[in-house]
Enzyme design. Sequence first.
Site, PDB file in Angstrom:
ATOM      1  N   GLN A 274      -4.849  -1.482   9.560  1.00  0.00           N
ATOM      2  CA  GLN A 274      -4.805  -2.821   8.957  1.00  0.00           C
ATOM      3  C   GLN A 274      -5.410  -3.861   9.911  1.00  0.00           C
ATOM      4  OE1 GLN A 274      -3.839  -3.415   5.797  1.00  0.00           O
ATOM      5  NE2 GLN A 274      -4.270  -5.596   5.989  1.00  0.00           N
TER       6      GLN A 274
ATOM      7  N   LYS B  52       0.846  -1.203   0.000  1.00  0.00           N
ATOM      8  CA  LYS B  52       0.000   0.000   0.000  1.00  0.00           C
ATOM      9  C   LYS B  52       0.877   1.247   0.000  1.00  0.00           C
ATOM     10  CE  LYS B  52      -3.924  -2.278   2.175  1.00  0.00           C
ATOM     11  NZ  LYS B  52      -4.601  -2.660   3.414  1.00  0.00           N
TER      12      LYS B  52
ATOM     13  N   ASP C 298     -11.343   2.869   4.202  1.00  0.00           N
ATOM     14  CA  ASP C 298     -11.748   1.457   4.170  1.00  0.00           C
ATOM     15  C   ASP C 298     -13.272   1.311   4.085  1.00  0.00           C
ATOM     16  OD1 ASP C 298      -9.884  -0.615   4.154  1.00  0.00           O
ATOM     17  OD2 ASP C 298      -9.298  -0.273   6.240  1.00  0.00           O
TER      18      ASP C 298
HETATM   19  N1  GUN Z   1      -7.402  -6.868   6.193  1.00  0.00           N
HETATM   20  C1  GUN Z   1      -7.828  -7.614   5.144  1.00  0.00           C
HETATM   21  N2  GUN Z   1      -8.444  -6.845   4.235  1.00  0.00           N
HETATM   22  C2  GUN Z   1      -8.419  -5.591   4.714  1.00  0.00           C
HETATM   23  C3  GUN Z   1      -8.906  -4.354   4.218  1.00  0.00           C
HETATM   24  O1  GUN Z   1      -9.511  -4.248   3.150  1.00  0.00           O
HETATM   25  N3  GUN Z   1      -8.668  -3.279   5.003  1.00  0.00           N
HETATM   26  C4  GUN Z   1      -8.029  -3.364   6.201  1.00  0.00           C
HETATM   27  N4  GUN Z   1      -7.865  -2.264   6.905  1.00  0.00           N
HETATM   28  N5  GUN Z   1      -7.566  -4.494   6.679  1.00  0.00           N
HETATM   29  C5  GUN Z   1      -7.768  -5.599   5.939  1.00  0.00           C
END
Ligand code: GUN
Length: 298
Positions: free
Chosen positions: A96, A52, A119
């Site tokens: 995350q 990311k 998100d």
């Molecule tokens: N863990 C797995 N997928 C995601 C996501 O789309 N966003 C976040 N913040 N954590 C994750």
Amino acid sequence: MNIIDGKAFSERIREKVKSHVDNLKKNYDIVPGLAVVLVGEDPASKVYVKNKGIQTKKAGMNSYEYKLEETVDEKTLLELVKKLNDDPNIHGILCQLPLPKHLNEDMIINTIKPSKDVDGFHISNVGLLNTGQKSLVPCTPLGCLMLLREFVGNLEGKKATVIGRSNIVGKPMFNLLLSENCTVTVVHSKTKNIEEICKTSDIIVAAVGRPNFVKSSWIKQGAVIIDVGINRVNIEENGETKSKLIGDVDFENCSKFANAITPVPGGVGPMTIACLLANTLVACCRSNNLKEPEELIL
Ligand code: GUN
């Protein structure tokens, strides 16, 4: 049968994001900023966060990473989130998941300012999506919908089955498909007749986290299959054990019946990051009262 190239499609989205970011910089001296918070040492999460960061910078945005110890207390994490909420250089905040068990995931997510919740997990964004109002939409289901719009076209009246009911994918996917006027069924671990339901579906979105869960006998001829699963498995090859990523769908056999199918890797995965960048750009435009990039929002 078409293999849906999520990598190529995501590159196109990232290019569009970058060109908007360049314009923001040139015309308004604004640079979108994304803050990513990682707690602990989960190996998969570390890889996601690193990617990311790389993609954020490539798109011309500022990337801020906050790495906290596995044992961090809730107060410290909440204070960090509040500090990021108040920072005008940060337009998107992502924490995350999964978080270590001692932290209250819901409370932390709901402390993120909804306008920075790239998100789309804050209850306020969930409610807006559910009622068909303008929101920030979770990245993975948004990426799936973009692929479906691109490779199916008009989704109206299609029978769609979502396998899995997570807050991250299954539930928002249900809402997005419903808002496209699909007839949507959500199936899960307690559903009695998954196979029959899938067998009548024009679209299947699999998000269960179980390798090769969806079998070819479940697929209607001509269906479109979106595989959200990313499962690391060990396979034996020439007497050696190798680690490999596979999806929730038995790709080799299901692809014989499908009209189009996403591979793993190279399908939904790259779309998730592209949509995160798009959401960060959208959040930045909204916070500055600037026109939103039409082609990147729903
Ligand atoms: N863990 C797995 N997928 C995601 C996501 O789309 N966003 C976040 N913040 N954590 C994750």
